[in-house]
Enzyme design. Sequence first.
Site: not given
Ligand code: PSU
Ligand code: MN
Length: 306
Positions: A26, A88, A142-144, A161
């Site tokens: 990524e 992002k 998260s959308a992940d 984390k």
């Molecule tokens: N967690 C980490 N380091 C990161 C991210 C998450 O410890 O760099 C990044 C990754 O790219 C992850 C994204 O997919 O943040 C998630 O962001 P959000 O919660 O806004 O979906």
């Molecule tokens: Mn979010």
Amino acid sequence: MPNALLLCAPEVRAALEDHRPVVALESTIIAHGMPFPKNVETALLVEKTVRSTGAIPATCAVVGGKLKAGLMAAEIELLGKEGAAVAKASRRDLPFLLSQGKNGATTVASTMIIAHLAGIRIFATGGIGGVHRGAATTMDISADLQELAQTPVAVVSAGAKSILDLGLTLEYLETFGVPVIGYRTEEFPAFYSRKSGFGVDYRLDSAEEIARLLHVKWQIGLRGGAVIANPVPEAHQLDAGVMQHVIAEALQEADRNDIRGKAITPFLLSRIEQLTGGSSLEANIRLVLNNAQLAGEIAVALEKVS
Ligand code: PSU
Ligand code: MN
């Protein structure tokens, strides 16, 4: 089916055509996760680590309105230098960035989308996004996690984390049928530390066994990916107690400054780095390299079983 909006690096395309192993990487971690120039140095070292296993690295991003699988060093350098100025890009951001011809650093979710379009099944990152603490009121998830539920790409990470609610993150993954596999561990790792107090679904001790699990999952037509949890190497983990303190402080600051939405993870990452005097960055780099190594080994094993 080739997609006009997808550009695979020639080396990546050749490997995929010959059924040779490829690992997706990524780029949010480059632009938003680490400071320049360590971010660029690390991204290049991660690619080198993937190569050492016999797999081909494909760092993903949105460049000039195209989805890219495999970047040139100059493109990695650009994302790293521009840092937070680069968008992002998660799933919802792709239509805007593509239609406007813009650049974007891809999260786990959007990197999975690019990987799947290209035909890449294994992906290495640092940590996945998840259910944030306080999500019961903020709805910040998260959308992940939805991507892991629907897109068939396995993500190797050092867990998540504890800026997140790890218990709720694991419950969410269970609800959506995403297997969480511990590599040589029974415990879901908490990114900077090897332990979190939460278990994984299954422990597997070899890349071959993980590859077999993924192969059968997709062979029976189960949608979605898998989380491969690979703890930070012992020698580089940070003290869990100290980190709990640091994370609590960073979360309070985010709250005081009213930082929300997609800005929260980058904010917390950089505050944690400042509060730990850079030792969190060193741990972060080591665990990403460790994940690149395992992802390469799994990609190699997957080509043998499928
Ligand atoms: N967690 C980490 N380091 C990161 C991210 C998450 O410890 O760099 C990044 C990754 O790219 C992850 C994204 O997919 O943040 C998630 O962001 P959000 O919660 O806004 O979906
Ligand atoms: Mn979010």
